[in-house]
Design a protein around this motif. Structure first.
Motif, PDB file in Angstrom:
ATOM      1  N   MET A   1       0.836  -1.201   0.000  1.00 22.99           N
ATOM      2  CA  MET A   1       0.000   0.000   0.000  1.00 22.99           C
ATOM      3  C   MET A   1       0.870   1.250   0.000  1.00 22.99           C
ATOM      4  O   MET A   1       1.866   1.316   0.719  1.00 22.99           O
ATOM      5  CB  MET A   1      -0.935   0.013   1.203  1.00 22.99           C
ATOM      6  CG  MET A   1      -2.145  -0.886   1.028  1.00 22.99           C
ATOM      7  SD  MET A   1      -3.310  -0.736   2.407  1.00 22.99           S
ATOM      8  CE  MET A   1      -3.783   0.984   2.277  1.00 22.99           C
TER       9      MET A   1
ATOM     10  N   ALA B   1      -2.574   6.062   0.358  1.00 17.35           N
ATOM     11  CA  ALA B   1      -3.738   5.217   0.610  1.00 17.35           C
ATOM     12  C   ALA B   1      -3.896   4.929   2.094  1.00 17.35           C
ATOM     13  O   ALA B   1      -5.012   4.956   2.639  1.00 17.35           O
ATOM     14  CB  ALA B   1      -3.608   3.913  -0.172  1.00 17.35           C
TER      15      ALA B   1
ATOM     16  N   ALA C   1      -8.111  -2.838  -6.210  1.00 21.07           N
ATOM     17  CA  ALA C   1      -7.262  -1.784  -5.643  1.00 21.07           C
ATOM     18  C   ALA C   1      -5.859  -2.262  -5.305  1.00 21.07           C
ATOM     19  O   ALA C   1      -4.891  -1.505  -5.418  1.00 21.07           O
ATOM     20  CB  ALA C   1      -7.922  -1.207  -4.397  1.00 21.07           C
TER      21      ALA C   1
ATOM     22  N   GLY D   1      -3.322   0.075  -3.508  1.00 20.44           N
ATOM     23  CA  GLY D   1      -4.482   0.252  -2.654  1.00 20.44           C
ATOM     24  C   GLY D   1      -4.682  -0.947  -1.739  1.00 20.44           C
ATOM     25  O   GLY D   1      -3.872  -1.874  -1.723  1.00 20.44           O
TER      26      GLY D   1
ATOM     27  N   SER E   1     -11.875   1.932   2.710  1.00 20.24           N
ATOM     28  CA  SER E   1     -11.238   1.257   1.581  1.00 20.24           C
ATOM     29  C   SER E   1     -11.470   2.004   0.277  1.00 20.24           C
ATOM     30  O   SER E   1     -10.587   2.051  -0.588  1.00 20.24           O
ATOM     31  CB  SER E   1     -11.746  -0.184   1.467  1.00 20.24           C
ATOM     32  OG  SER E   1     -11.285  -0.961   2.550  1.00 20.24           O
TER      33      SER E   1
ATOM     34  N   GLY F   1      -9.021   4.777   0.308  1.00 22.48           N
ATOM     35  CA  GLY F   1      -7.682   4.263   0.045  1.00 22.48           C
ATOM     36  C   GLY F   1      -7.476   3.903  -1.408  1.00 22.48           C
ATOM     37  O   GLY F   1      -6.416   4.185  -1.988  1.00 22.48           O
ATOM     38  N   MET F   2      -8.489   3.301  -2.018  1.00 24.14           N
ATOM     39  CA  MET F   2      -8.391   2.954  -3.432  1.00 24.14           C
ATOM     40  C   MET F   2      -8.272   4.204  -4.291  1.00 24.14           C
ATOM     41  O   MET F   2      -7.453   4.264  -5.213  1.00 24.14           O
ATOM     42  CB  MET F   2      -9.611   2.139  -3.861  1.00 24.14           C
ATOM     43  CG  MET F   2      -9.592   1.742  -5.322  1.00 24.14           C
ATOM     44  SD  MET F   2     -10.998   0.704  -5.779  1.00 24.14           S
ATOM     45  CE  MET F   2     -10.613   0.379  -7.507  1.00 24.14           C
TER      46      MET F   2
ATOM     47  N   ALA G   1      -4.749   5.699  -3.950  1.00 25.56           N
ATOM     48  CA  ALA G   1      -3.733   4.904  -4.632  1.00 25.56           C
ATOM     49  C   ALA G   1      -3.838   5.056  -6.146  1.00 25.56           C
ATOM     50  O   ALA G   1      -2.825   5.172  -6.853  1.00 25.56           O
ATOM     51  CB  ALA G   1      -3.873   3.436  -4.237  1.00 25.56           C
TER      52      ALA G   1
END
Length: 407
Positions: free
Chosen positions: A18, A22, A210, A215, A252, A255-256, A259
């Motif tokens: 990661m 992210a 991701a 991600g 999430s 975060g995706m 990223a």
């Protein structure tokens, strides 16, 4: 006393680390309460984070925000596309029973398609590939003629996750559009590594994960056009355009989006950098002799994923190479799948015409943002010994088989 170095990680096609952006986005979301479906202030804040993430992902993938459906990853996205579109098409016309897929699809496409054949009266039409893993549009044209009026959907991956071959997706999508048939693409291996624009591609649906570009694992999206009908797999709340019920994973999603933003922003420079590392790594490995490079790279580097190198090494078992390299602190993957503890040659390599022995002696090295020239140096320092030992083990195994040695 020498300081032990950390392992060299060349399995980014399986999962990447990661990126800090992210992690930061997820931590920020986790620090705030709220269900994105709630109407109070905390819920509205969570919804705002979710929708801003959706808008960012749509922008970076050339889609509309309403076309972005959050899922638990590439496998769910593929299942929702394959099963959902097939069922919707069958509702419209019961004659639409055929699913056209390529011979080199990921199992996340192959298995739901086969499940529909086993359980839902579907019929599979499998498009062959050439020795470099390409699906030729002419084979799809022939299938469209042969099975006219019977095809529910077409699914061809954007780029192959094992050998890195990039498919002619725009041409394939156009053939589907011309025939009035939805076309889905598993773009899990492509997004974050190649320029991807959903709208201009002409696709009806596209799957993304991701963890392939920095991600979080367990997060993905299905891009699906508003005019493409699909039957949901999950019921219970009508989230995500009534296609994917369940409390949204806001952290999430954030975060995706973070990223993907970083991957797309640095795409061109990173592609050049990892391609140079890949080429140097190829030189290092082929120097041991009797090594075949698989996929489109030998034809045209522009038609291959920049950070992926797939090789077959004569006289070796891929599993032996993998474990010997792992013992030397080099982490990669084999070109074979393992089912119920029994090694089997990759269906991708067999579809490309490799014999079983060659397919079983294969390795995939996939590079990411953290890989450096020093990592290639590590491989250069150990690959000769590793291959010699793997070949010796192969010869012993053959000799043992000839003399009836113990198994």
């Amino acid at each position: 006393m020498s300081v032990q170095r950390p392992p060299v990680y060349f399995d980014n096609a399986a999962s990447t680390a990661m990126v800090p952006e992210a992690v930061a986005a997820m931590v920020d979301a986790w620090c705030h309460p709220g269900n994105a479906s709630s109407l109070h202030g905390a819920g509205r804040a969570a919804r705002r984070t979710l929708e801003e993430s959706r808008e960012a992902i749509a922008r970076d993938l050339g889609a509309r925000p309403s076309e972005v459906i959050f899922t638990a990853g590439g496998t769910e996205s593929d299942n929702l596309a394959i099963k959902g579109i097939y069922r919707a098409r069958r509702r419209e016309d019961d004659r639409l029973r055929k699913i056209v897929i390529s011979a080199v699809e990921h199992h996340a496409v192959l298995d739901p398609a086969q499940w529909l054949a086993d359980e839902a009266d579907a019929e599979l039409v499998v498009l062959p590939v050439d020795e470099n893993g390409f699906v030729h549009p002419d084979t799809l044209r022939a299938a469209l003629v042969e099975h006219a009026g019977q095809i529910a959907l077409i699914s061809v991956m954007w780029a192959n996750n094992e050998v890195g071959t990039i498919q002619p997706i725009a041409e394939i999508a156009q053939l589907g559009l011309d025939a009035g048939i939805p076309v889905h693409s598993d773009a899990v291996a492509a997004v974050g590594h190649l320029p991807v624009d959903f709208t201009t591609s002409g696709l009806s649906a596209m799957s993304v994960a991701a963890h392939k570009f920095g991600g979080p694992q367990g997060t993905g999206v299905l891009l699906i056009r508003r005019d493409v009908a699909a039957v949901p797999l999950l019921h219970g709340g009508g989230h995500e355009r009534d296609l994917r019920s369940g409390t949204p994973d806001v952290a999430s999603a954030a975060g995706m989006a973070a990223a993907l933003r970083k991957a797309v922003a640095g795409l061109d420079d990173e592609a050049v950098r990892v391609a140079a590392l890949r080429d140097r790594l190829a030189d290092v490995i082929t120097a041991v002799g009797a090594v075949r490079i698989n996929g489109a790279r030998t034809v045209d580097e522009k038609l291959a994923l920049p950070g992926l190198l797939h090789v077959s090494i004569d006289g070796c078992e891929g599993d032996s190479l993998l474990m010997l390299l792992d013992a030397k602190g080099v982490e990669c993957s084999t070109g074979s799948a393992c089912t119920a503890g029994v090694a089997a040659a990759s269906h991708v390599l067999l579809a490309m015409g490799l014999d079983t022995a060659t397919a079983r002696g294969s390795l995939r090295f996939s590079l990411g943002p953290d890989n450096t020239n020093e990592d290639v140096d590590v491989v250069a320092g150990v690959i000769g010994e590793v291959v010699d030992r793997a070949r010796a083990a192969g010869l012993l195994a053959v000799a043992g088989g000839r003399t009836g040695g113990n198994s």
